[in-house]
Design a protein around this motif. Structure first.
Motif: not given
Length: 250
Positions: A2, A26, A109, A113, A184
């Protein structure tokens, strides 16, 4: 994985938010003003935008308006402007959610989500499948590594590195892919990666024998070879390619 575009003109908050999101696996793209935000959004096509309203130049309202004119990219507004007219204006322009500053990162977060689950539905899966090669079994949900009945203790970053390598056993995994999957960011520290792999190699030795071999391919990446050439996926999921598991924090 993501990808999230974080738009924030406060450099300290931008750095902290990016760090927390990368820690939660992420991929993060950063922008410090409205013009850069629109450019990065167009070039990087993130899965979600975290958008501050009080930006220099083009403000967050205009950024949101222009994004909505062209696409349905999820937007979560983060701002200290909590007057009802500002809140209503952002929803009128098409924001998916609104979070007032200051906020807790756990809530941030959780909201991210929730938006992704709502927007992407079943295509967004926070879990990854356990894998096993030659008796070495890795379970992402518990961050657990076992050799037959013996537990192999790894840090969470070590687990992430080993999981990606084992899930792609006998195939070379590029350093860039490891950086993005583990930290990430495609521009992570090569020395840190080498150090973690060195620690993993030592921890995979049992009774004088290695449970698997991690080999460096100079200029390319690393490859894991165990007792079996191919990994066994033990649950539903795309091993090594699935979305990042939730809650793995080093």
């Amino acid at each position: 994985m993501i990808k999230i575009l974080v738009v924030e003109d406060d450099p300290d908050l931008l750095d902290l938010t990016a760090y927390v999101l990368r820690r939660d696996r992420f991929v993060v793209v950063e922008a410090r003003d409205g013009t850069e935000a629109l450019r990065r959004w167009g070039a990087d096509r993130p899965d979600l935008v975290l958008l501050d309203l009080g930006l220099p130049g083009i403000d967050g309202f205009e950024v949101l308006r222009q994004i909505r004119e062209q696409d349905k990219t999820p937007v979560l507004v983060l701002t200290g402007r909590t007057e009802s007219r500002d809140v209503m204006r952002t929803f009128g322009l098409g924001t998916d959610d609104f979070l007032a500053k200051p906020f807790e990162f756990r809530e941030l977060t959780a909201r991210i989500r929730a938006i992704l689950r709502r927007v992407q539905g079943s295509s967004y899966d926070e879990t990854e499948a356990p894998v096993e090669v030659g008796g070495l079994r890795l379970v992402p949900e518990d961050c657990e590594v076992t050799w037959r009945e013996e537990v192999v203790r790894l840090t969470r970053i070590e687990f992430r590195i080993l999981y990606l390598l084992v899930a792609n056993a006998a195939h070379v995994v590029s350093t860039g892919r490891l950086y993005t999957y583990v930290w990430g960011s495609a521009g992570a520290d090569a020395n840190a990666l080498r150090t973690h792999i060195s620690h993993i190699r030592r921890k995979l030795v049992r009774s004088g024998s290695a449970l698997g071999e991690i080999t460096s391919v100079p200029g390319v990446g690393y490859v894991f070879r165990g007792a079996s050439a191919e990994p066994a996926v033990l649950a539903t999921g795309a091993a090594g390619e699935a979305a990042s598991p939730a809650g793995l924090i080093d």
